[in-house]
Motif scaffolding. Sequence first.
Motif, mmCIF file in Angstrom:
data_model
loop_
_atom_site.group_PDB
_atom_site.id
_atom_site.type_symbol
_atom_site.label_atom_id
_atom_site.label_comp_id
_atom_site.label_asym_id
_atom_site.label_seq_id
_atom_site.Cartn_x
_atom_site.Cartn_y
_atom_site.Cartn_z
ATOM 1 N N SER A 162 86.855 82.967 41.267
ATOM 2 C CA SER A 162 85.866 82.125 40.616
ATOM 3 C C SER A 162 85.623 80.901 41.477
ATOM 4 O O SER A 162 86.569 80.216 41.869
ATOM 5 C CB SER A 162 86.338 81.686 39.223
ATOM 6 N N ALA A 163 84.348 80.613 41.742
ATOM 7 C CA ALA A 163 84.001 79.441 42.536
ATOM 8 C C ALA A 163 83.819 78.204 41.677
ATOM 9 O O ALA A 163 83.630 77.107 42.208
ATOM 10 C CB ALA A 163 82.712 79.702 43.317
ATOM 11 N N VAL A 164 83.871 78.363 40.339
ATOM 12 C CA VAL A 164 83.638 77.221 39.452
ATOM 13 C C VAL A 164 84.850 76.872 38.600
ATOM 14 O O VAL A 164 84.941 75.771 38.067
ATOM 15 C CB VAL A 164 82.420 77.468 38.536
ATOM 16 N N ALA A 165 85.777 77.786 38.435
ATOM 17 C CA ALA A 165 86.988 77.530 37.652
ATOM 18 C C ALA A 165 88.202 77.778 38.532
ATOM 19 O O ALA A 165 88.156 78.617 39.436
ATOM 20 C CB ALA A 165 87.048 78.434 36.427
ATOM 21 N N PRO A 166 89.304 77.056 38.305
ATOM 22 C CA PRO A 166 90.509 77.289 39.102
ATOM 23 C C PRO A 166 91.177 78.596 38.702
ATOM 24 O O PRO A 166 92.123 78.600 37.920
ATOM 25 C CB PRO A 166 91.375 76.064 38.793
ATOM 26 N N ALA A 167 90.693 79.691 39.256
ATOM 27 C CA ALA A 167 91.237 80.994 38.869
ATOM 28 C C ALA A 167 90.887 82.064 39.884
ATOM 29 O O ALA A 167 89.722 82.214 40.270
ATOM 30 C CB ALA A 167 90.715 81.407 37.492
ATOM 31 N N ILE A 168 91.903 82.771 40.342
ATOM 32 C CA ILE A 168 91.731 84.076 40.974
ATOM 33 C C ILE A 168 92.425 85.057 40.044
ATOM 34 O O ILE A 168 93.626 84.939 39.783
ATOM 35 C CB ILE A 168 92.336 84.132 42.381
ATOM 36 N N ASP A 169 91.648 85.980 39.492
ATOM 37 C CA ASP A 169 92.188 86.949 38.543
ATOM 38 C C ASP A 169 92.744 88.157 39.281
ATOM 39 O O ASP A 169 92.277 88.520 40.364
ATOM 40 C CB ASP A 169 91.106 87.409 37.561
ATOM 41 N N ARG A 170 93.736 88.776 38.665
ATOM 42 C CA ARG A 170 94.337 89.991 39.220
ATOM 43 C C ARG A 170 94.166 91.118 38.212
ATOM 44 O O ARG A 170 94.468 90.949 37.025
ATOM 45 C CB ARG A 170 95.830 89.760 39.510
ATOM 46 N N VAL A 171 93.666 92.251 38.688
ATOM 47 C CA VAL A 171 93.507 93.434 37.838
ATOM 48 C C VAL A 171 94.419 94.516 38.392
ATOM 49 O O VAL A 171 94.258 94.960 39.528
ATOM 50 C CB VAL A 171 92.040 93.927 37.823
ATOM 51 N N GLY A 172 95.413 94.913 37.607
ATOM 52 C CA GLY A 172 96.378 95.903 38.070
ATOM 53 C C GLY A 172 95.781 97.289 38.174
ATOM 54 O O GLY A 172 94.674 97.550 37.690
ATOM 55 N N PRO A 173 96.491 98.211 38.803
ATOM 56 C CA PRO A 173 96.016 99.599 38.875
ATOM 57 C C PRO A 173 95.766 100.210 37.502
ATOM 58 O O PRO A 173 94.974 101.158 37.385
ATOM 59 C CB PRO A 173 97.152 100.308 39.621
ATOM 60 N N ASP A 174 96.426 99.661 36.478
ATOM 61 C CA ASP A 174 96.196 100.130 35.106
ATOM 62 C C ASP A 174 95.032 99.411 34.437
ATOM 63 O O ASP A 174 94.805 99.583 33.238
ATOM 64 C CB ASP A 174 97.460 99.947 34.266
ATOM 65 N N ARG A 175 94.300 98.585 35.205
ATOM 66 C CA ARG A 175 93.127 97.823 34.761
ATOM 67 C C ARG A 175 93.493 96.664 33.829
ATOM 68 O O ARG A 175 92.619 96.067 33.211
ATOM 69 C CB ARG A 175 92.076 98.726 34.092
ATOM 70 N N ARG A 176 94.747 96.330 33.740
ATOM 71 C CA ARG A 176 95.146 95.190 32.929
ATOM 72 C C ARG A 176 94.820 93.909 33.684
ATOM 73 O O ARG A 176 95.180 93.746 34.855
ATOM 74 C CB ARG A 176 96.630 95.251 32.607
ATOM 75 N N VAL A 177 94.124 92.981 33.024
ATOM 76 C CA VAL A 177 93.651 91.751 33.650
ATOM 77 C C VAL A 177 94.670 90.630 33.478
ATOM 78 O O VAL A 177 95.119 90.349 32.365
ATOM 79 C CB VAL A 177 92.293 91.319 33.045
ATOM 80 N N SER A 178 95.030 89.985 34.581
ATOM 81 C CA SER A 178 95.847 88.766 34.546
ATOM 82 C C SER A 178 94.938 87.612 34.913
ATOM 83 O O SER A 178 94.703 87.317 36.092
ATOM 84 C CB SER A 178 97.013 88.866 35.539
ATOM 85 N N ARG A 179 94.375 86.966 33.885
ATOM 86 C CA ARG A 179 93.475 85.841 34.095
ATOM 87 C C ARG A 179 94.238 84.693 34.757
ATOM 88 O O ARG A 179 95.334 84.337 34.352
ATOM 89 C CB ARG A 179 92.906 85.353 32.770
ATOM 90 N N GLY A 180 93.630 84.111 35.786
ATOM 91 C CA GLY A 180 94.250 82.974 36.453
ATOM 92 C C GLY A 180 95.592 83.310 37.074
ATOM 93 O O GLY A 180 96.496 82.480 37.084
ATOM 94 N N TRP A 181 95.707 84.507 37.634
ATOM 95 C CA TRP A 181 96.942 84.879 38.351
ATOM 96 C C TRP A 181 97.284 83.797 39.367
ATOM 97 O O TRP A 181 98.430 83.396 39.509
ATOM 98 C CB TRP A 181 96.744 86.234 39.020
ATOM 99 N N TYR A 182 96.257 83.298 40.068
ATOM 100 C CA TYR A 182 96.391 82.101 40.893
ATOM 101 C C TYR A 182 95.451 81.061 40.299
ATOM 102 O O TYR A 182 94.267 81.345 40.051
ATOM 103 C CB TYR A 182 96.018 82.387 42.351
ATOM 104 N N HIS A 183 95.944 79.838 40.031
ATOM 105 C CA HIS A 183 95.119 78.876 39.319
ATOM 106 C C HIS A 183 95.251 77.445 39.850
ATOM 107 O O HIS A 183 94.885 76.502 39.166
ATOM 108 C CB HIS A 183 95.459 78.886 37.819
ATOM 109 N N ALA A 184 95.734 77.282 41.051
ATOM 110 C CA ALA A 184 95.873 75.928 41.600
ATOM 111 C C ALA A 184 94.532 75.364 42.074
ATOM 112 O O ALA A 184 94.326 74.152 42.058
ATOM 113 C CB ALA A 184 96.877 75.926 42.741
ATOM 114 N N THR A 185 93.622 76.221 42.517
ATOM 115 C CA THR A 185 92.306 75.794 42.998
ATOM 116 C C THR A 185 91.277 76.851 42.607
ATOM 117 O O THR A 185 91.625 77.935 42.137
ATOM 118 C CB THR A 185 92.263 75.646 44.530
ATOM 119 N N THR A 186 90.017 76.527 42.825
ATOM 120 C CA THR A 186 88.982 77.542 42.746
ATOM 121 C C THR A 186 89.113 78.475 43.947
ATOM 122 O O THR A 186 89.857 78.202 44.892
ATOM 123 C CB THR A 186 87.578 76.905 42.754
ATOM 124 N N GLY A 187 88.384 79.560 43.913
ATOM 125 C CA GLY A 187 88.334 80.484 45.040
ATOM 126 C C GLY A 187 86.906 80.953 45.224
ATOM 127 O O GLY A 187 86.058 80.769 44.360
#
Length: 312
Positions: A162-187
């Motif tokens: 996300s270029a507007v929120a401090p979040a890089i989300d991670r989606v596992g091979p099972d399609r489970r979403v980890s919102r803000g897996w990385y959240h120190a800065t925007t990406g």
Amino acid sequence: MSATIRARLAAAAVAAAAAVSVLGTGHAAALPRTPDDTPMCAGAGKPRTVLAEPAAFEAVAFDTSRRMLVSDVLGNRLVAVDRPGAAPRKVATVRAPRGIAPLPDGRVLVGSGSGPTALLAPDAASLATVDPRTGASRGYAHGLSMANGVVRSSDGTVYASSAVAPAIDRVGPDRRVSRGWYHATTGNGLALSADGKTLYANVSVPDTRVLAIDTATGAARTYFRPPAGLDWVFFDDLGIDAAGNLYAPLYLGGQVWRIGRDGSHCALAKGLTTPAGISVGPSEAGFPPASVFVTTHAGSVVEIPHAVPATR
């Protein structure tokens, strides 16, 4: 976009950078300057336009059939160019498409719904699979922060920025979403190392730089920072070649940089209008593997020949 508008954008960016230099960015601030003195990369060819339409082209990628795919963020469509010189064709309608990541079966993942509404509804973005051969699309993951940059590891893990929120989300091979897996800065733009252990991510504003994030722990460090006074140039997308060199368009700076593993950098192109997306050419026949392809929000896709250094 006219040269006058481009000049005004650059002037506005310099003014914003001046304000940032006064407020501070967490590192030693410097007066803003232009990137005009950036050295050109030796051996790179002259950029040439391979696609031009009234569009705002965002991401560019190549599927397993080596066709070029481009997202038109304002036109709500995914566009394909099947081979060099072929006419572009609309593949599918996708709402506010952004990042594109190829899948092994010939389909691609496309970030959707990551337009201006991401500011108001930061969980409205999603990923969809699109088959470039048939146009068939299906939902893949929902509730993402923005899905601006999208990359997929060989084990099936997907990262979406996300270029507007401090979040890089991670989606596992099972399609489970980890919102803000990385959240120190925007990406913004994302690229994965060949071994999948390092996720490179662009921070665009106010202190543009490239991060290296450990995919096992989520720990991040600054991998590359532009020279003093150029923290306003706005790194957008991010590409990577087989040797680990990174490629970054400077959205406000009008350039494309190659960033070496030794920390060096050089310009592959200058004078572009809002360069936004980037991809290295595919590894086999078709579009040249030694070229990089750059999209612009002014409606063009530009090829830079001989941009990728020969491996020894």
